[in-house]
Design a protein around this motif. Structure first.
Motif, PDB file in Angstrom:
ATOM      1  N   LYS A 154       4.599  -6.160   2.374  1.00  0.00           N
ATOM      2  CA  LYS A 154       4.277  -4.736   2.498  1.00  0.00           C
ATOM      3  C   LYS A 154       3.072  -4.378   1.625  1.00  0.00           C
ATOM      4  CE  LYS A 154       8.998  -3.125   3.340  1.00  0.00           C
ATOM      5  NZ  LYS A 154      10.113  -2.345   2.759  1.00  0.00           N
ATOM      6  N   ASP A 155       3.060  -4.910   0.398  1.00  0.00           N
ATOM      7  CA  ASP A 155       1.927  -4.656  -0.498  1.00  0.00           C
ATOM      8  C   ASP A 155       0.631  -5.199   0.096  1.00  0.00           C
ATOM      9  OD1 ASP A 155       3.658  -3.464  -2.284  1.00  0.00           O
ATOM     10  OD2 ASP A 155       3.843  -5.262  -3.557  1.00  0.00           O
TER      11      ASP A 155
ATOM     12  N   PRO B 124      12.315 -15.465   5.573  1.00  0.00           N
ATOM     13  CA  PRO B 124      12.661 -15.053   6.942  1.00  0.00           C
ATOM     14  C   PRO B 124      12.440 -13.558   7.203  1.00  0.00           C
ATOM     15  CG  PRO B 124      14.315 -16.540   6.095  1.00  0.00           C
ATOM     16  CD  PRO B 124      13.389 -16.241   4.951  1.00  0.00           C
ATOM     17  N   ASP B 125      12.750 -12.715   6.219  1.00  0.00           N
ATOM     18  CA  ASP B 125      12.537 -11.271   6.403  1.00  0.00           C
ATOM     19  C   ASP B 125      11.054 -10.937   6.539  1.00  0.00           C
ATOM     20  OD1 ASP B 125      15.239 -10.758   6.297  1.00  0.00           O
ATOM     21  OD2 ASP B 125      15.232 -10.296   4.138  1.00  0.00           O
ATOM     22  N   ALA B 126      10.236 -11.595   5.735  1.00  0.00           N
ATOM     23  CA  ALA B 126       8.791 -11.358   5.804  1.00  0.00           C
ATOM     24  C   ALA B 126       8.228 -11.851   7.134  1.00  0.00           C
ATOM     25  CB  ALA B 126       8.091 -12.042   4.638  1.00  0.00           C
ATOM     26  N   ALA B 127       8.706 -13.006   7.594  1.00  0.00           N
ATOM     27  CA  ALA B 127       8.241 -13.534   8.882  1.00  0.00           C
ATOM     28  C   ALA B 127       8.635 -12.594  10.014  1.00  0.00           C
ATOM     29  CB  ALA B 127       8.819 -14.922   9.112  1.00  0.00           C
TER      30      ALA B 127
ATOM     31  N   THR C 119      -5.473 -22.065  -1.483  1.00  0.00           N
ATOM     32  CA  THR C 119      -6.088 -22.069  -2.807  1.00  0.00           C
ATOM     33  C   THR C 119      -5.031 -22.109  -3.916  1.00  0.00           C
ATOM     34  OG1 THR C 119      -6.203 -19.653  -2.780  1.00  0.00           O
ATOM     35  CG2 THR C 119      -8.171 -20.864  -2.040  1.00  0.00           C
ATOM     36  N   ASN C 120      -3.797 -22.410  -3.535  1.00  0.00           N
ATOM     37  CA  ASN C 120      -2.671 -22.553  -4.477  1.00  0.00           C
ATOM     38  C   ASN C 120      -2.448 -21.315  -5.332  1.00  0.00           C
ATOM     39  OD1 ASN C 120      -2.081 -25.164  -3.588  1.00  0.00           O
ATOM     40  ND2 ASN C 120      -3.631 -26.032  -4.959  1.00  0.00           N
ATOM     41  N   GLN C 121      -2.612 -20.147  -4.751  1.00  0.00           N
ATOM     42  CA  GLN C 121      -2.392 -18.911  -5.493  1.00  0.00           C
ATOM     43  C   GLN C 121      -1.001 -18.341  -5.267  1.00  0.00           C
ATOM     44  OE1 GLN C 121      -5.582 -16.187  -4.679  1.00  0.00           O
ATOM     45  NE2 GLN C 121      -7.146 -17.574  -5.450  1.00  0.00           N
ATOM     46  N   LEU C 122      -0.217 -18.981  -4.402  1.00  0.00           N
ATOM     47  CA  LEU C 122       1.154 -18.544  -4.166  1.00  0.00           C
ATOM     48  C   LEU C 122       2.090 -19.451  -4.952  1.00  0.00           C
ATOM     49  CD1 LEU C 122       1.107 -17.936  -0.304  1.00  0.00           C
ATOM     50  CD2 LEU C 122       0.921 -16.253  -2.122  1.00  0.00           C
ATOM     51  N   ARG C 123       2.926 -18.855  -5.773  1.00  0.00           N
ATOM     52  CA  ARG C 123       3.851 -19.639  -6.586  1.00  0.00           C
ATOM     53  C   ARG C 123       5.223 -19.777  -5.927  1.00  0.00           C
ATOM     54  NH1 ARG C 123       0.373 -19.641 -10.513  1.00  0.00           N
ATOM     55  NH2 ARG C 123      -0.248 -17.959 -11.848  1.00  0.00           N
ATOM     56  N   ALA C 124       5.556 -18.846  -5.035  1.00  0.00           N
ATOM     57  CA  ALA C 124       6.839 -18.861  -4.343  1.00  0.00           C
ATOM     58  C   ALA C 124       6.621 -18.288  -2.942  1.00  0.00           C
ATOM     59  CB  ALA C 124       7.854 -18.019  -5.106  1.00  0.00           C
ATOM     60  N   LYS C 125       7.684 -18.324  -2.141  1.00  0.00           N
ATOM     61  CA  LYS C 125       7.580 -17.755  -0.799  1.00  0.00           C
ATOM     62  C   LYS C 125       7.319 -16.258  -0.894  1.00  0.00           C
ATOM     63  CE  LYS C 125      10.082 -20.908   2.119  1.00  0.00           C
ATOM     64  NZ  LYS C 125      10.895 -20.940   3.334  1.00  0.00           N
ATOM     65  N   VAL C 126       6.543 -15.755   0.045  1.00  0.00           N
ATOM     66  CA  VAL C 126       6.188 -14.340   0.084  1.00  0.00           C
ATOM     67  C   VAL C 126       7.374 -13.556   0.635  1.00  0.00           C
ATOM     68  CG1 VAL C 126       4.605 -12.637   1.067  1.00  0.00           C
ATOM     69  CG2 VAL C 126       3.757 -14.881   0.397  1.00  0.00           C
ATOM     70  N   THR C 127       7.807 -12.556  -0.123  1.00  0.00           N
ATOM     71  CA  THR C 127       8.932 -11.720   0.300  1.00  0.00           C
ATOM     72  C   THR C 127       8.439 -10.574   1.172  1.00  0.00           C
ATOM     73  OG1 THR C 127       8.774 -10.269  -1.612  1.00  0.00           O
ATOM     74  CG2 THR C 127      10.153 -12.245  -1.854  1.00  0.00           C
ATOM     75  N   GLU C 128       9.403  -9.845   1.720  1.00  0.00           N
ATOM     76  CA  GLU C 128       9.048  -8.718   2.577  1.00  0.00           C
ATOM     77  C   GLU C 128       8.322  -7.639   1.778  1.00  0.00           C
ATOM     78  OE1 GLU C 128      11.116  -5.815   5.903  1.00  0.00           O
ATOM     79  OE2 GLU C 128      12.391  -7.024   4.610  1.00  0.00           O
ATOM     80  N   ASP C 129       8.763  -7.399   0.531  1.00  0.00           N
ATOM     81  CA  ASP C 129       8.091  -6.386  -0.305  1.00  0.00           C
ATOM     82  C   ASP C 129       6.650  -6.795  -0.625  1.00  0.00           C
ATOM     83  OD1 ASP C 129      10.289  -4.715  -0.348  1.00  0.00           O
ATOM     84  OD2 ASP C 129      11.125  -5.634  -2.166  1.00  0.00           O
ATOM     85  N   GLN C 130       6.441  -8.079  -0.902  1.00  0.00           N
ATOM     86  CA  GLN C 130       5.085  -8.548  -1.171  1.00  0.00           C
ATOM     87  C   GLN C 130       4.220  -8.431   0.083  1.00  0.00           C
ATOM     88  OE1 GLN C 130       6.290 -12.431  -2.525  1.00  0.00           O
ATOM     89  NE2 GLN C 130       5.844 -11.925  -4.665  1.00  0.00           N
TER      90      GLN C 130
ATOM     91  N   GLY D  53      -0.558  -3.001   2.845  1.00  0.00           N
ATOM     92  CA  GLY D  53      -1.211  -1.813   2.301  1.00  0.00           C
ATOM     93  C   GLY D  53      -2.638  -2.095   1.882  1.00  0.00           C
ATOM     94  N   ALA D  54      -2.851  -3.250   1.256  1.00  0.00           N
ATOM     95  CA  ALA D  54      -4.206  -3.622   0.829  1.00  0.00           C
ATOM     96  C   ALA D  54      -5.117  -3.827   2.033  1.00  0.00           C
ATOM     97  CB  ALA D  54      -4.155  -4.885  -0.017  1.00  0.00           C
ATOM     98  N   VAL D  55      -4.606  -4.467   3.070  1.00  0.00           N
ATOM     99  CA  VAL D  55      -5.407  -4.694   4.281  1.00  0.00           C
ATOM    100  C   VAL D  55      -5.731  -3.356   4.943  1.00  0.00           C
ATOM    101  CG1 VAL D  55      -5.334  -5.648   6.618  1.00  0.00           C
ATOM    102  CG2 VAL D  55      -4.604  -7.044   4.689  1.00  0.00           C
ATOM    103  N   ALA D  56      -4.751  -2.456   4.984  1.00  0.00           N
ATOM    104  CA  ALA D  56      -4.975  -1.140   5.596  1.00  0.00           C
ATOM    105  C   ALA D  56      -6.034  -0.357   4.820  1.00  0.00           C
ATOM    106  CB  ALA D  56      -3.669  -0.360   5.648  1.00  0.00           C
ATOM    107  N   GLU D  57      -5.964  -0.405   3.480  1.00  0.00           N
ATOM    108  CA  GLU D  57      -6.968   0.291   2.668  1.00  0.00           C
ATOM    109  C   GLU D  57      -8.363  -0.261   2.914  1.00  0.00           C
ATOM    110  OE1 GLU D  57      -6.124   0.444  -1.498  1.00  0.00           O
ATOM    111  OE2 GLU D  57      -4.081   1.154  -1.148  1.00  0.00           O
ATOM    112  N   GLN D  58      -8.458  -1.579   2.986  1.00  0.00           N
ATOM    113  CA  GLN D  58      -9.765  -2.200   3.208  1.00  0.00           C
ATOM    114  C   GLN D  58     -10.313  -1.799   4.576  1.00  0.00           C
ATOM    115  OE1 GLN D  58      -9.794  -6.466   3.294  1.00  0.00           O
ATOM    116  NE2 GLN D  58     -12.012  -6.583   3.308  1.00  0.00           N
TER     117      GLN D  58
END
Length: 140
Positions: free
Chosen positions: A100-101, A57-60, A87-98, A104-109
Motif C-alpha cells: 500500500k505504501d 499471499p495477501d500482497a500478491a 538490488t538486494n534492498q528487500l530484507r523480507a517478503k513485502v506485506t500488504e501494508d508495505q 501511494g508513492a507510485v500514485a504521488e509520482q
C-alpha cells in the motif's frame, strides 16, 4: 483470493501463452515471431517467479486486484519491486501494508508527472525577441 485460486489463474494464463506461442506466425495476431513470443513468455514467467518469492499471499492478491483495475499502475509497482529485489534492498517478503505504501508513492509520482505544465512557444505573430520590441518602440 486464495493461493490455490492464484495458482489456477497463473496456470491458465501460462497455458494461454503456450498456446499463442505454438501458433504459426500467420496465426499470431501480433505478428511476432515464435522467438519473440517465447522470449516474452520466459520474461513473464521470470517476473511471476520473482514476485511470488518477494510478496506475501495477501500482497500478491492485492496486486492482482490492482492489475484488474489499472494495468499500468500494477506494472509500475511490479517493476519497482523487481528492481528492489535485484538490488538486494528487500530484507523480507513485502506485506500488504508495505505494498500500500509503495502504491501511494507510485500514485504521488504519477500525479507529479501529470501535473507538470509545459509551455511550448512557437514563433509567429507575437513579440518573440528584443528586435521586434525595439522596432515597435521606434514607431512610437
Amino acid at each position: 483470493m486464495a493461493d490455490a485460486d492464484l495458482e489456477e489463474i497463473r496456470k491458465a494464463r501460462l497455458a494461454q501463452l503456450r498456446q499463442q506461442s505454438s501458433a504459426s506466425p500467420s496465426q499470431n495476431p501480433s505478428g511476432a515471431s515464435d522467438q519473440e513470443s517465447s522470449r516474452a513468455q520466459r520474461e513473464a514467467e521470470q517476473r511471476a517467479a520473482i514476485l511470488q518469492q518477494i510478496l506475501t499471499p495477501d500482497a500478491a492478491d492485492r496486486l492482482g486486484r490492482i492489475r484488474m483495475v489499472k494495468e499500468s499502475r500494477a506494472t509500475d509497482v511490479e517493476n519497482r519491486l523487481i528492481m528492489l529485489a535485484r538490488t538486494n534492498q528487500l530484507r523480507a517478503k513485502v506485506t500488504e501494508d508495505q505494498l500500500k505504501d509503495l502504491l501511494g508513492a507510485v500514485a504521488e509520482q504519477q500525479e507529479k508527472e501529470e501535473s507538470r505544465i509545459v509551455v511550448n512557444r512557437r514563433g509567429g505573430g507575437g513579440l518573440d525577441d528584443d528586435d521586434d520590441l525595439e522596432d515597435l518602440l521606434k514607431d512610437v
